[in-house]
Motif scaffolding. Sequence first.
Motif, mmCIF file in Angstrom:
data_model
loop_
_atom_site.group_PDB
_atom_site.id
_atom_site.type_symbol
_atom_site.label_atom_id
_atom_site.label_comp_id
_atom_site.label_asym_id
_atom_site.label_seq_id
_atom_site.Cartn_x
_atom_site.Cartn_y
_atom_site.Cartn_z
ATOM 1 N N PHE A 162 4.674 24.522 -4.829
ATOM 2 C CA PHE A 162 3.741 24.915 -5.743
ATOM 3 C C PHE A 162 2.322 25.314 -5.084
ATOM 4 O O PHE A 162 1.680 25.594 -6.044
ATOM 5 N N ASP A 163 2.415 25.490 -3.985
ATOM 6 C CA ASP A 163 0.984 25.892 -3.441
ATOM 7 C C ASP A 163 1.152 27.559 -3.365
ATOM 8 O O ASP A 163 1.812 28.084 -2.350
ATOM 9 N N ALA A 164 0.401 28.224 -3.963
ATOM 10 C CA ALA A 164 0.537 29.662 -3.971
ATOM 11 C C ALA A 164 0.379 30.143 -2.377
ATOM 12 O O ALA A 164 1.154 31.185 -2.083
ATOM 13 N N GLY A 165 -0.750 29.673 -1.869
ATOM 14 C CA GLY A 165 -1.026 30.013 -0.616
ATOM 15 C C GLY A 165 0.098 30.063 0.488
ATOM 16 O O GLY A 165 0.591 30.796 1.042
ATOM 17 N N GLU A 166 0.712 28.882 0.310
ATOM 18 C CA GLU A 166 1.548 28.649 1.266
ATOM 19 C C GLU A 166 2.935 29.196 0.983
ATOM 20 O O GLU A 166 3.646 29.558 1.784
ATOM 21 N N ARG A 167 3.286 29.382 -0.006
ATOM 22 C CA ARG A 167 4.336 30.174 -0.701
ATOM 23 C C ARG A 167 4.389 31.611 -0.355
ATOM 24 O O ARG A 167 5.282 32.002 0.365
ATOM 25 N N ALA A 168 3.240 32.211 -0.209
ATOM 26 C CA ALA A 168 3.133 33.543 -0.117
ATOM 27 C C ALA A 168 3.292 33.674 1.641
ATOM 28 O O ALA A 168 3.964 34.572 1.863
ATOM 29 N N ARG A 169 2.980 32.588 2.374
ATOM 30 C CA ARG A 169 3.115 32.771 3.719
ATOM 31 C C ARG A 169 4.702 32.721 4.222
ATOM 32 O O ARG A 169 5.344 33.388 4.989
ATOM 33 N N TRP A 170 5.394 31.590 3.444
ATOM 34 C CA TRP A 170 6.943 31.711 3.608
ATOM 35 C C TRP A 170 7.577 32.903 3.250
ATOM 36 O O TRP A 170 8.565 33.167 3.789
ATOM 37 N N LEU A 171 7.353 33.540 2.188
ATOM 38 C CA LEU A 171 7.829 34.715 1.691
ATOM 39 C C LEU A 171 7.706 35.808 2.775
ATOM 40 O O LEU A 171 8.568 36.646 2.962
ATOM 41 N N ALA A 172 6.348 35.944 3.218
ATOM 42 C CA ALA A 172 6.213 36.985 4.303
ATOM 43 C C ALA A 172 6.878 36.782 5.465
ATOM 44 O O ALA A 172 7.451 37.733 5.997
ATOM 45 N N ASP A 173 6.808 35.479 6.137
ATOM 46 C CA ASP A 173 7.617 35.445 7.674
ATOM 47 C C ASP A 173 8.056 33.969 7.997
ATOM 48 O O ASP A 173 7.252 33.430 8.524
ATOM 49 N N PRO A 174 9.043 33.812 7.210
ATOM 50 C CA PRO A 174 9.416 32.338 7.434
ATOM 51 C C PRO A 174 9.865 32.069 8.905
ATOM 52 O O PRO A 174 9.700 31.268 9.622
ATOM 53 N N ALA A 175 10.471 33.042 9.657
ATOM 54 C CA ALA A 175 10.634 32.715 11.073
ATOM 55 C C ALA A 175 9.387 32.461 11.922
ATOM 56 O O ALA A 175 9.648 31.343 12.726
#
Length: 432
Positions: A162-175
Amino acid sequence: SANPPASEIGPLVRRVVAETPVWDLHTHLFPPAFGTPIGRGVAPDSRGLMLWGIDELVTYHYLIAEVLRELSAQELPTERFWSLSQSEQADLIWQKLFVESTPLSEARRGVVTTLTRLGLDPHEPTLDGYRKWFAAQSPAEQIDRVLGVAGVERVTMTNELFDAGERARWLADPAALRADKRFIPVLRFDALVVDWPRACAELRSWGYRVQEDLAGDTLAEVGRLLDEWIERIGAAYCAMSLPPAWRYPAPTPGNRILTEAILPACERHGVAQALMIGVTRAQNPALRLAGDSLGAADMDSVAALCRDFPDVNFLVTLLARENQHALAVTARKFRNLLPFGCWWFLNNPSLISEITRMRIELLGTSVVPQHSDCRVLEQLIYKWDHSRRIIGDVLVEKYADLTAAGWRCEEPAIRKDVQRLLYGETARWLRA
Ligand code: RAT
Ligand code: ZN
């Protein structure tokens, strides 16, 4: 024979504990791929998640609670403290807690140990010299240095769904976020169980067909969300913290989400569920992160969950001292229950000593005696330095007792025991 005389057991055990690498089961640390606000050779990212350096060390929320006690509400209203910049807060904390008084508390001693073991003199009258030193380090080199000094090999993160900033990072480039294999991901989602209305609104905004009354596809949709995120981040386990009042069984929406969506997802993916029970969030909201407190948890609820879900592994840490004996006894009843760490307000020498001794007496080496809960990279140095000494002292006592009982305590067996306590037992319970 390889049997060391009793007089040599102490130095041997202490050396083995000091040398054995740690797998830290719960932290809030991140590698530079998650962004970092400071450092040589990186683009500073003010919303970066990798926290390190002197200003972060000194403004740790444990120390914010302590500095506010040193000033009256007239001298420094709490809101005035929060209006200071982070470096102004750090200067004030350094002045009050380190220059004007002896850093006796555990959180203050931790800063002293950390600076000393980094080769810095902890007696500086201001933070300027430390700031210059940290600014000259690159984040990547600092991670290598700190893990080396701390004797830590793997660091388990807390990745907040539920951390919006972290979620955006995971959606952008999980690898990219999974590239540094020393940092192990963990999916954390307190709100699913403790604040379902809020979680439900978030999930809807992300496109899941969920309803506050759990009707329709809600439980299946929560399952779909967890399937996606457990695999996207490569979670080694799932985690949540719960308040002292949490009970199971009890007819709450949170418990239905837990038992009908979360635990089935854990089973499908072969990951454990961590329960961190006993936190009273925002007992004093004015203190923000420093305002959380504690209360006793209900052990019968933990036992009932372990009984009803024998195919799910539960990693359990409890915040209240008065729960520790019951937790160790309950672990004797349920092989799917792993007690871990001396959490937060328990991470103090007198309590670590008592709890570790009790756990080894009741469970042998089938426990994870400690995790660091670090939020700032360099805290690994003091948290593991201080805990290793205590774990070593407890083991010296136990091997001496066993020697007196007639057992030969030999070095290979001692190495195996210590490896299990600091690394192997964590490896056994995590999917990584
Ligand atoms: O120990 C801490 O720093 C706490 O603020 C929390 O992080 C706690 O450990 C948690 O994970 O909720
Ligand atoms: Zn934590």
